[in-house]
Structures are given as structure tokens and as C-alpha cells.
Scaffold this active site. Structure first.
Site, PDB file in Angstrom:
ATOM      1  N   LYS A  11      -8.159 -13.692   1.099  1.00 47.45           N
ATOM      2  CA  LYS A  11      -8.908 -14.126  -0.063  1.00 47.45           C
ATOM      3  C   LYS A  11      -8.247 -15.368  -0.653  1.00 47.45           C
ATOM      4  CE  LYS A  11      -8.282 -12.221  -4.256  1.00 47.45           C
ATOM      5  NZ  LYS A  11      -7.116 -12.697  -5.024  1.00 47.45           N
TER       6      LYS A  11
ATOM      7  N   HIS B 100     -10.546  -6.910  -5.991  1.00 46.39           N
ATOM      8  CA  HIS B 100      -9.730  -5.701  -6.181  1.00 46.39           C
ATOM      9  C   HIS B 100     -10.390  -4.673  -7.105  1.00 46.39           C
ATOM     10  CE1 HIS B 100      -6.912  -8.227  -4.238  1.00 46.39           C
ATOM     11  NE2 HIS B 100      -6.387  -8.796  -5.302  1.00 46.39           N
TER      12      HIS B 100
HETATM   13  C1  BG6 Z   1      -3.790 -11.291  -5.928  1.00 43.19           C
HETATM   14  C2  BG6 Z   1      -4.137 -12.264  -7.026  1.00 43.19           C
HETATM   15  O1  BG6 Z   1      -4.917 -11.044  -5.128  1.00 43.19           O
HETATM   16  O2  BG6 Z   1      -3.345 -10.066  -6.500  1.00 43.19           O
HETATM   17  C3  BG6 Z   1      -2.935 -12.495  -7.930  1.00 43.19           C
HETATM   18  O3  BG6 Z   1      -4.534 -13.491  -6.448  1.00 43.19           O
HETATM   19  C4  BG6 Z   1      -2.399 -11.186  -8.440  1.00 43.19           C
HETATM   20  O4  BG6 Z   1      -3.281 -13.346  -9.019  1.00 43.19           O
HETATM   21  C5  BG6 Z   1      -2.167 -10.199  -7.296  1.00 43.19           C
HETATM   22  O5  BG6 Z   1      -1.169 -11.449  -9.110  1.00 43.19           O
HETATM   23  C6  BG6 Z   1      -1.810  -8.825  -7.812  1.00 43.19           C
HETATM   24  O6  BG6 Z   1      -1.433  -8.007  -6.761  1.00 43.19           O
HETATM   25  P1  BG6 Z   1      -0.374  -6.834  -6.961  1.00 43.19           P
HETATM   26  O7  BG6 Z   1      -0.311  -6.170  -5.613  1.00 43.19           O
HETATM   27  O8  BG6 Z   1       0.916  -7.482  -7.348  1.00 43.19           O
HETATM   28  O9  BG6 Z   1      -0.908  -5.956  -8.033  1.00 43.19           O
END
Ligand code: BG6
Length: 487
Positions: free
Chosen positions: A145, A237
Site C-alpha cells: 500500500k 486497515h
Molecule cells: C501504515 C501507515 O500502514 O500503518 C502508517 O502507513 C502507520 O502511517 C502504520 O503508522 C501503523 O502500523 P502499526 O503496525 O504500527 O500499527
């Protein structure tokens, strides 16, 4: 478990941030664990910032090693891991260079995986160049992504990639799907008879899904300023988590059964009426503030961010699902940067008992609630009502906790490790199918359009808080509030 799925894993963007922090460390962990990667499997890094294999290996030693394993590096495993790595210097702007790649991989064994850890503008040129030297045959392609900026641009990428690779060759990553606790959500819902009968509108009053971060935009100000929280976190997400929470039980865990059910949820999301947007969507942007005792700057002063930026770093939404199971149940989604805590969790608020034989104090004590904490400290907490000791019938809310690390001390796997092993072994269930992605864009786009058309700035919030007050007011209208407990 010994695998014999041999592979050639070609990593585009081999010296990029993602390769350094996530992909190569995940491959190392799988290698170190033993038995997960076939001995003959090779990693072919593609980059132009290294002159040859020697220089690349030096880069891996300097930059990847610090990101490997909390428990330190096993010297023997590390050196045998490096032996798996080959290197090809390619200028991605020069399609003729792909003949070098073809020659480098032609005698290597197993299934070919092409991992595009590059910006999305390179996805289509790389796929075309791979096809021009016949490397798309019997291969798998992994796309990171962001896959597009809106429905149109994501369709353009998917159409072009789809001319070269069939859908079952395409692995679209959403790393949240690889997280152990998200897998556990499937286990909780479909491995236990206890919850399923209650998992519906008759017993559930509302559901909250939060992904809160303490971090700001870090070194990605430029990218983030053109993206914003809705595209960065909600379109992928949060909507993926929502679809897993709300989906019908699939008939099996095979990839299309699971993805069909998620798709049904995404297609059943009630479209947001532009006239209602102020009531169901809150966008915010952080100002300066204090997080865990440290002063942090405002978003608009971060490097790469335009000083008058109106990009949102916080989103809260009220979402409804128009189907038999969920009609009328609000799902509140929330994500933001520079919030008070780093936490990702799902809160299921059950309805109160229909009649309280125990009197008024029973009603005041609340209702059952299930909190599924995804990170940090994976736990499931079930709130129940219990009688307070002593005279009279006074109830209080108490909880039962299931802390996963107390039961399973070993064997935790990082999201990327699981997802990379799935690609190598041809398991598609944890990757986003094109129709899911389209449905998510289709639902999100009217919000983006309305925000753009209205030209209103996002609501300010101080870094280190839980976002703009409007996000709490939105829930108050439904007689509820965000669950904000200390970690
Ligand atoms: C990513 C985003 O997909 O997910 C980021 O681009 C974000 O901005 C990250 O910080 C968060 O992932 P995790 O696994 O740290 O919760």
C-alpha cells in the site's frame, strides 16, 4: 515444520525503508527459526544504490541488522542468511535492465515472488518490464500500500497489473491482516460457540474500533500530506478490521471463502450521505502538545508538510452496516497520529439486561463489554457485573482477562513474517482481493469528495490528547463514549 516450497524472492526497492525495517528482518526471522524457508530459497535484491553484491551485503549488515530480532542476532544464522542473498543492479527507469534480472534468476529454483517495495508509480512500469522479459509467467507479485489515491487511480493500477498477472498471482498487502491478534479475532469468533449467538444486533449495542498512534508523521511528511488519515488508515486497515469483526462465519478458511464474506460486509456499508457528513465524520489535525512528558511540534511544522496544510491526521466515523445481523448498530471507527497512547483495540458494547430484577443499582453499573486489545499487550477482557461485597445488592463492573503472553510464551510471529511465508506458500487468504479494495474505495470516496468540496479545515487537537472534542460529542449523541483506558 519443514517446507519444501523452494522460491526465488525478488525484492524491488532493496535498499528502501520497508526492506530495511520489515521485509529483510522478517525473512531473517523465518530463516533463523529453521524449517520455514526451503534451504534452496534465494533472495534477489534489486536496487540501484549499491554497486555490487559486496556493497549490498555491507548495506544489509549496517542497516538491516539493527532491526532484526529483539533477542539479538544469532551470528551463525545471520551469516547463512546472507548466503541466500543475491543482488542485481537495475535502474527501474530503464526497462532494458530487466534482461539482467532475467539472466540472474533463470537458473534459480522454485516459485518466483516479485515484491514491489517501491512507490506505487513504479508498480505498472515494473510489471510491464517483467512481462517484456517473460518473468510474469508462473510468478507471484506482491503490491504494497498505498495502491492508488482514489478509486480511479487504484483501478488504473489494478487494470494495468491485471493485464500481466492473473488475480490469483497478485498479493496486495495490508499488514494488519498478518498481525497475530487479528488472526486471533477469527479464532475468537469462529472457534468458540460462546460469542457467536450474541454477535448481532439483538445483543450488541455498538462497536468501537480504534487504531491510535503516539507517533507523528516521522520522515514521511511529504507522502502523508498528500494522503491523510482516511486514505492511510481507514480505507485499508480499519475497514479490514471492521469486515472481520462483522462478517458472517465463512464456510472454511480458504482464501475466497474468507474474502467473499469480508466483501459482503464492505458492500453492505451504508453510503454516507453528504448532507450528514458533519454528524458521522470528524476530521482533525494535531497541533503542538506533550506526549509522555516530551513536547512535540504541530503537524503543520513537520518537515515535508505544507504550513497551511488541511490534511487530516485524525478521523472518527460512525458507520452502519445494512444487513440483517447489524442493522441499526453503530460502528465507531477512530484513528489518529500523536494521540495520548499507542493502542489498537475493538470494543463490543453489549446491551443491558432487558429487565433488571436486581434493582436500579444493577442498571447503573452498566452492561457487558468485550475489549479485544490488538496492540500493545494482546489481551481479551470481558467486563461482567458482580455484586459488591457486603449488605444489599449493589453491582459493580469487574473483568475477566485473557493475556495471551501468559499462555503462549513462544512462537509469536511478526505480521510481515507471516505474510511473506504466505506468499511463498501460495496462501491468499490474508491478502486483499481487488473487489474488496474497490468496495472500500467506493465507500470512502464520497467522504473525501465532500471534505474537499466543503473546504473546511480539520478540527485542531493538541498532540497527546484523544483528538478533537467533536469525536467524543459524536458518540455522546448515541449515549456512549470512547473507551480510553490506561495501557
Ligand atoms: C501504515 C501507515 O500502514 O500503518 C502508517 O502507513 C502507520 O502511517 C502504520 O503508522 C501503523 O502500523 P502499526 O503496525 O504500527 O500499527
Amino acid at each position: 515444520m519443514q517446507t519444501d516450497s523452494s522460491f526465488t524472492f525478488v525484492l524491488f526497492g532493496g535498499t528502501g525503508d520497508l526492506s530495511m525495517r520489515k521485509i529483510l528482518p522478517a525473512l531473517y526471522e523465518a530463516h533463523r527459526a529453521g524449517g520455514m524457508l526451503a534451504d534452496s530459497g534465494k533472495i534477489v535484491a534489486v536496487a540501484r544504490h549499491a554497486a555490487d553484491r559486496g556493497e549490498y551485503i555491507q548495506w544489509v549488515n549496517e542497516h538491516v541488522k539493527p532491526h532484526v530480532s529483539k533477542n539479538g542476532v544469532d551470528a551463525t544464522a545471520w551469516s547463512s542468511f546472507l548466503e541466500r542473498i543475491e543482488f542485481v543492479k537495475i535502474d527501474l527507469g530503464n526497462p532494458e535492465d530487466f534482461a539482467l534480472l532475467r539472466d540472474a534468476v533463470k537458473d534459480l529454483p522454485g516459485i518466483r515472488v516479485f515484491y514491489l517495495a517501491t512507490g506505487p508509480s513504479l508498480f505498472v512500469p515494473i510489471c510491464r518490464a517483467l512481462a517484456s522479459v517473460g518473468l510474469n509467467e508462473n510468478a507471484r507479485i506482491v503490491l504494497e500500500k498505498p495502491l492508488g489515491y482514489d478509486l480511479k487511480s487504484s483501478n488504473a493500477i489494478n487494470d494495468a497489473v491485471g493485464e500481466i498477472f492473473a488475480e490469483e498471482q497478485i498479493y496486495r498487502i495490508d499488514h494488519y491482516l498478518g498481525k497475530e491478534p487479528v488472526q486471533n479475532l477469527l479464532a475468537l469468533r469462529f472457534g468458540n460457540a460462546l460469542f457467536e449467538p450474541l454477535w448481532r444486533r439483538e445483543w450488541v449495542e455498538s462497536i468501537q474500533i480504534t487504531i491510535a498512534e503516539e507517533l507523528g508523521v516521522e520522515a514521511r511528511g511529504d507522502f502523508y500530506d498528500n494522503t491523510g488519515a482516511l486514505r492511510d488508515m481507514v480505507q485499508n486497515h480499519l475497514l479490514q478490521l471492521l469486515s472481520i469483526v462483522a462478517m458472517e462465519p465463512p464456510h472454511s478458511m480458504d482464501s475466497d471463502s474468507v474474502r467473499d464474506e469480508k466483501l459482503r460486509v464492505l458492500r453492505a456499508l451504508k453510503p454516507i450521505d453528504p448532507l450528514d457528513i458533519g454528524k458521522v465524520a470528524v476530521r482533525g489535525q494535531y497541533h503542538s502538545g506533550v506526549i509522555r512528558g516530551t513536547a512535540v511540534p504541530a503537524y503543520a511544522t513537520e518537515p515535508g508538510v505544507k504550513p497551511n496544510s488541511t490534511t487530516e491526521t485524525f478521523v472518527a466515523l460512525k458507520v452502519e452496516i445494512e444487513n440483517w445481523r447489524w442493522a441499526g448498530v453503530p460502528f465507531f471507527l477512530r484513528t489518529g497520529k500523536r494521540l495520548a497512547d499507542r493502542v489498537a483495540e475493538i470494543v463490543v458494547n453489549f446491551r443491558a439486561v432487558p429487565h433488571s430484577a436486581l434493582g436500579a443499582s444493577a442498571l447503573r453499573a452498566g452492561a457487558n463489554r468485550l475489549v479485544i486489545r490488538l496492540q500493545p499487550n494482546e489481551t481479551i477482557r470481558l467486563y461482567c457485573l458482580a455484586k459488591q461485597p457486603g449488605e444489599g445488592m449493589n453491582l459493580a463492573s469487574v473483568h475477566l482477562d485473557l493475556a495471551f503472553d501468559q499462555f503462549f510464551r513462544e512462537g509469536q510471529m511478526e505480521a510481515y513474517q507471516r505474510l511473506l511465508l504466505d506468499v511463498i506458500n501460495g496462501r491468499l487468504a490474508l491478502f486483499v482481493r481487488r473487489d474488496e479494495q474497490e468496495a472500500a474505495w467506493r465507500w470512502v470516496e464520497p467522504i473525501l469528495n465532500e471534505w474537499k468540496a466543503s473546504n473546511k479545515p480539520p478540527k485542531p487537537y493538541a498532540a497527546g490528547t484523544w483528538g478533537p472534542a467533536a469525536a467524543s460529542a459524536m458518540l455522546a449523541q448515541h449515549g456512549t463514549c470512547w473507551l480510553e483506558e490506561e495501557n
